[in-house]
Design a protein around this motif. Structure first.
Motif, PDB file in Angstrom:
ATOM      1  N   LEU A 118     -44.639 -18.189 -22.809  1.00 19.37           N
ATOM      2  CA  LEU A 118     -43.341 -17.658 -22.408  1.00 19.37           C
ATOM      3  C   LEU A 118     -43.406 -16.147 -22.570  1.00 19.37           C
ATOM      4  O   LEU A 118     -43.732 -15.646 -23.647  1.00 19.37           O
ATOM      5  CB  LEU A 118     -42.238 -18.264 -23.284  1.00 19.37           C
ATOM      6  CG  LEU A 118     -40.811 -17.841 -23.001  1.00 19.37           C
ATOM      7  CD1 LEU A 118     -40.386 -18.279 -21.595  1.00 19.37           C
ATOM      8  CD2 LEU A 118     -39.869 -18.443 -24.052  1.00 19.37           C
ATOM      9  N   HIS A 174     -36.522 -26.872 -18.058  1.00 19.38           N
ATOM     10  CA  HIS A 174     -36.600 -25.459 -17.681  1.00 19.38           C
ATOM     11  C   HIS A 174     -35.316 -25.037 -16.966  1.00 19.38           C
ATOM     12  O   HIS A 174     -34.711 -24.023 -17.301  1.00 19.38           O
ATOM     13  CB  HIS A 174     -37.821 -25.268 -16.776  1.00 19.38           C
ATOM     14  CG  HIS A 174     -38.099 -23.865 -16.388  1.00 19.38           C
ATOM     15  ND1 HIS A 174     -39.159 -23.147 -16.909  1.00 19.38           N
ATOM     16  CD2 HIS A 174     -37.478 -23.029 -15.523  1.00 19.38           C
ATOM     17  CE1 HIS A 174     -39.171 -21.944 -16.376  1.00 19.38           C
ATOM     18  NE2 HIS A 174     -38.164 -21.850 -15.524  1.00 19.38           N
ATOM     19  N   LEU A 208     -34.158 -20.942 -17.773  1.00 18.44           N
ATOM     20  CA  LEU A 208     -35.301 -20.041 -17.757  1.00 18.44           C
ATOM     21  C   LEU A 208     -35.553 -19.526 -16.342  1.00 18.44           C
ATOM     22  O   LEU A 208     -35.146 -20.146 -15.362  1.00 18.44           O
ATOM     23  CB  LEU A 208     -36.552 -20.756 -18.281  1.00 18.44           C
ATOM     24  CG  LEU A 208     -36.592 -20.947 -19.796  1.00 18.44           C
ATOM     25  CD1 LEU A 208     -37.671 -21.938 -20.182  1.00 18.44           C
ATOM     26  CD2 LEU A 208     -36.793 -19.616 -20.505  1.00 18.44           C
ATOM     27  N   ALA A 243     -39.137 -24.523 -23.516  1.00 13.76           N
ATOM     28  CA  ALA A 243     -37.733 -24.548 -23.091  1.00 13.76           C
ATOM     29  C   ALA A 243     -36.819 -24.762 -24.298  1.00 13.76           C
ATOM     30  O   ALA A 243     -35.788 -24.084 -24.436  1.00 13.76           O
ATOM     31  CB  ALA A 243     -37.512 -25.632 -22.043  1.00 13.76           C
ATOM     32  N   ALA A 254     -36.775 -21.570 -26.337  1.00 10.01           N
ATOM     33  CA  ALA A 254     -36.000 -20.523 -25.661  1.00 10.01           C
ATOM     34  C   ALA A 254     -34.501 -20.744 -25.837  1.00 10.01           C
ATOM     35  O   ALA A 254     -33.748 -19.793 -26.090  1.00 10.01           O
ATOM     36  CB  ALA A 254     -36.364 -20.486 -24.179  1.00 10.01           C
ATOM     37  N   GLN A 255     -34.057 -21.987 -25.722  1.00 11.48           N
ATOM     38  CA  GLN A 255     -32.630 -22.247 -25.886  1.00 11.48           C
ATOM     39  C   GLN A 255     -32.170 -21.897 -27.298  1.00 11.48           C
ATOM     40  O   GLN A 255     -31.077 -21.373 -27.483  1.00 11.48           O
ATOM     41  CB  GLN A 255     -32.295 -23.695 -25.579  1.00 11.48           C
ATOM     42  CG  GLN A 255     -30.804 -23.950 -25.725  1.00 11.48           C
ATOM     43  CD  GLN A 255     -30.319 -25.169 -25.012  1.00 11.48           C
ATOM     44  OE1 GLN A 255     -31.072 -25.856 -24.356  1.00 11.48           O
ATOM     45  NE2 GLN A 255     -29.048 -25.438 -25.124  1.00 11.48           N
ATOM     46  N   GLU A 258     -31.769 -13.279 -21.639  1.00 11.11           N
ATOM     47  CA  GLU A 258     -33.198 -13.236 -21.962  1.00 11.11           C
ATOM     48  C   GLU A 258     -33.938 -14.419 -21.333  1.00 11.11           C
ATOM     49  O   GLU A 258     -35.065 -14.267 -20.861  1.00 11.11           O
ATOM     50  CB  GLU A 258     -33.401 -13.227 -23.478  1.00 11.11           C
ATOM     51  CG  GLU A 258     -32.976 -11.934 -24.147  1.00 11.11           C
ATOM     52  CD  GLU A 258     -32.944 -12.025 -25.659  1.00 11.11           C
ATOM     53  OE1 GLU A 258     -33.232 -11.010 -26.313  1.00 11.11           O
ATOM     54  OE2 GLU A 258     -32.618 -13.117 -26.205  1.00 11.11           O
ATOM     55  N   ARG A 259     -33.295 -15.574 -21.331  1.00  9.87           N
ATOM     56  CA  ARG A 259     -33.922 -16.750 -20.718  1.00  9.87           C
ATOM     57  C   ARG A 259     -34.082 -16.565 -19.209  1.00  9.87           C
ATOM     58  O   ARG A 259     -35.140 -16.878 -18.647  1.00  9.87           O
ATOM     59  CB  ARG A 259     -33.114 -18.018 -21.031  1.00  9.87           C
ATOM     60  CG  ARG A 259     -33.154 -18.390 -22.501  1.00  9.87           C
ATOM     61  CD  ARG A 259     -32.655 -19.788 -22.775  1.00  9.87           C
ATOM     62  NE  ARG A 259     -31.305 -20.078 -22.360  1.00  9.87           N
ATOM     63  CZ  ARG A 259     -30.224 -20.002 -23.142  1.00  9.87           C
ATOM     64  NH1 ARG A 259     -30.348 -19.597 -24.404  1.00  9.87           N
ATOM     65  NH2 ARG A 259     -29.036 -20.329 -22.682  1.00  9.87           N
ATOM     66  N   THR A 260     -33.073 -16.059 -18.557  1.00 11.06           N
ATOM     67  CA  THR A 260     -33.112 -15.867 -17.105  1.00 11.06           C
ATOM     68  C   THR A 260     -34.216 -14.913 -16.674  1.00 11.06           C
ATOM     69  O   THR A 260     -34.827 -15.096 -15.623  1.00 11.06           O
ATOM     70  CB  THR A 260     -31.752 -15.340 -16.604  1.00 11.06           C
ATOM     71  OG1 THR A 260     -30.757 -16.297 -16.940  1.00 11.06           O
ATOM     72  CG2 THR A 260     -31.751 -15.121 -15.111  1.00 11.06           C
ATOM     73  N   LEU A 307     -33.263 -17.449 -27.646  1.00 16.02           N
ATOM     74  CA  LEU A 307     -33.002 -16.389 -26.672  1.00 16.02           C
ATOM     75  C   LEU A 307     -31.586 -16.479 -26.133  1.00 16.02           C
ATOM     76  O   LEU A 307     -31.016 -17.571 -26.037  1.00 16.02           O
ATOM     77  CB  LEU A 307     -33.987 -16.486 -25.497  1.00 16.02           C
ATOM     78  CG  LEU A 307     -35.477 -16.395 -25.817  1.00 16.02           C
ATOM     79  CD1 LEU A 307     -36.300 -16.596 -24.543  1.00 16.02           C
ATOM     80  CD2 LEU A 307     -35.822 -15.080 -26.492  1.00 16.02           C
ATOM     81  N   VAL A 351     -32.063 -25.207 -19.242  1.00 18.90           N
ATOM     82  CA  VAL A 351     -32.019 -24.147 -20.250  1.00 18.90           C
ATOM     83  C   VAL A 351     -31.754 -22.787 -19.597  1.00 18.90           C
ATOM     84  O   VAL A 351     -31.291 -21.860 -20.248  1.00 18.90           O
ATOM     85  CB  VAL A 351     -33.348 -24.149 -21.065  1.00 18.90           C
ATOM     86  CG1 VAL A 351     -33.520 -22.900 -21.893  1.00 18.90           C
ATOM     87  CG2 VAL A 351     -33.405 -25.378 -21.949  1.00 18.90           C
ATOM     88  N   ASP A 363     -41.513 -12.376 -21.981  1.00 17.07           N
ATOM     89  CA  ASP A 363     -40.209 -11.736 -21.773  1.00 17.07           C
ATOM     90  C   ASP A 363     -40.288 -10.681 -20.669  1.00 17.07           C
ATOM     91  O   ASP A 363     -41.359 -10.416 -20.118  1.00 17.07           O
ATOM     92  CB  ASP A 363     -39.647 -11.174 -23.080  1.00 17.07           C
ATOM     93  CG  ASP A 363     -40.393  -9.969 -23.631  1.00 17.07           C
ATOM     94  OD1 ASP A 363     -41.221  -9.352 -22.916  1.00 17.07           O
ATOM     95  OD2 ASP A 363     -40.133  -9.622 -24.796  1.00 17.07           O
TER      96      ASP A 363
END
Length: 149
Positions: free
Chosen positions: A32, A93, A98, A62, A65-66, A73-75, A69, A96, A34
């Protein structure tokens, strides 16, 4: 299109996939990244060694990240992975929130390789990511690297 920068991260995914295979798990690895280009989390498949069929690296990223972030930040994050997400991972994915996915080898390639090796098809339909989550930006496979993953 898979860029030279993408290939750098995909190579790390292939390394993680090799680690998984050497440990007795299916050969999948993911990172992952950023928006600044930093790897913020990585994982490899652990479904056999940990005995939990949900421990695909894309799914664990995923979940991480949830928990860690913000939605923004996930997007803007990108998931790089050695193999195209399965339906479970694609759904996680998308749910969440992403961003982009870049993969080394496709689901279609995996299905063909399994068929060529006489390996049974899985219990879940082998679908491309966008058949499960049509709104996600997806790039792959990565020519040359796809044969290593």
């Amino acid at each position: 299109m898979v860029s030279d920068t993408d290939l750098k991260y995909l190579r790390r995914c292939v390394e993680l996939a090799r680690e998984a295979l050497e440990a007795g798990d299916a050969p999948f690895g993911s990172v992952l990244v950023d928006v600044s280009g930093e790897i913020i989390q990585e994982d490899r498949n652990r479904t056999v060694t940990d005995g939990d069929v949900t421990l695909h690296p894309e799914f664990t990223l995923a979940k991480w990240a949830q928990a860690n972030l913000t939605p923004d930040e996930r997007t803007t994050a990108t998931v790089y992975t050695s193999g195209e997400h399965c339906p479970m991972c694609a759904a996680a994915h998308a749910n969440v929130g992403l961003g982009r996915i870049v993969y080394a080898s496709s689901t279609a390639q995996l299905v063909k390789w399994k068929l060529d090796l006489g390996v049974e098809a899985g219990l879940v339909a082998a679908l491309p990511i966008n058949d499960v989550a049509p709104g996600i930006s997806v790039e792959g496979p990565a020519p040359g690297l796809d044969e290593e993953s």
